[in-house]
Design a protein around this motif. Sequence first.
Motif: not given
Length: 476
Positions: A37-40, A95-99, A130-131
């Motif tokens: 997940y983002e920021n995880k 994870g930084i950002f969706l994608g 995969e984020v």
Amino acid sequence: MVLKLMSLLVVLINFAECSLLSEINVTFPEPGVLQVYENKEATIHVTIESDRQQVVFIRFQAKDDTIAVLKGNTSTPVETWSTQGQKNLSLTVKGIFLGRTSILTTLYENQSVFENDGESLELPTNSIIEVLREPNPLYTVFLIVLSVVIGINIFGFGLMLDLEVVKEIFKKPIAPIVGFACQYIGMPLIAFAFTQILNLPDALALGLFVGGCCPGGGSSNIWSLLLDGDVNLSMCMTFISTTASIGMMPLWLFTLGMMFTSTVTIPYGNILVAIVSLLIPGFIGILVKKYAPKVAGVLTKAVRPIAAITVLVVIFLGIYNNLYVFVLFAKDWRYLVGGALVPFTGFVLSCAASFGACLPWYRVKTIMCETAIQNTGIAIVLLGFSLPQPDADLATVMAIAMSLVVPPPLVIILIIRTIYLRCCKKNQDKAKDSKENENEKKEQGDIKLETNVEKKSDLDRTENGVISQVYEKETE
């Protein structure tokens, strides 16, 4: 001769280095896809194998560091090991950002090259990162409410559709045929062409393609009305394209849609079920209109305020849950440009096709609206409910882009047109008033002239009468 020997020596050295590096094998655990997940953060394990004893230098990094980054021991010399030995490493992925991105594994021959990031060999790996966005119940609520809005609008459209008008239009079917060809041949091909020209990632390309395959939207009827088009033709075309979408959308997905399946799995069965489910309310509305017209009249009045309220809810939830879309627009210009090029090219194509068929201007405007203003809400619901994450969020970006870019230019055109017509009408009214005044003055002048003539005639008659009387007296 010396130069040839030196060239041969260089080739042999490079071959030896490649042979040395090629004996290193780096693998990630199956299935090779890590979701975070983002920021995880999450941990991924790496296995390094070699057939010979040696010291090698390896660097691990994410191909797109705006999506994810690797932390920890990502750049390291691997200790020597005995023949056919192996090393296990652990990497931390954030994870930084969706994608979606992949892990690059770069191999260096010695420490000097490693430290200077010099000549290296990129090893093939099977690891994908995969984020995902963190699960948000409001997103599910948004999709459900959007589905309800589409169902209500299609149901209301069925209530208002007059099948007798449809029959009359089909007596001269050139306009519906041109519209259908532009809608289900032109638009899918245009969308597919721009996915290739812009070289979009599979998930986003699929989103743009599905958006291009959607039927005409309910707002196309409104724009046809505002721009003085043929509203009856608009509703007829919407009925045709919405009904045909049951077969045409799966047809395109089973053909050109297969081009986007290298990294995306398309659940065709789920999509077909969703399409049918969304269109059922329209057929119910048509049946109610035909067999219970009084009930249809009551329901039509009730549908409008309900639709207005639900649309406001969709707008609020849509903006709140899809702020990431604007970040993606800023990140890559192709997404917003692609979303704009498809409908605007559709406007041009349908305009050219309609003029080519010698249709009048008011019908040309109608076909343009029906072709380019698509029901992208259907695409958002289909993709959101059918695809796994992060593909669902990525694919809907393009459908949202298409829905955002079409209204502003149309609003500007409507404002300019309204101002122009009002000014022209004002000038026409002034010219008309001026002409009427001239006519009145002319009529008044004619009346005065007639009055003077009559007075003169009376005077002449009077004078003649007096002269006659005097002559008679003198004669006596």
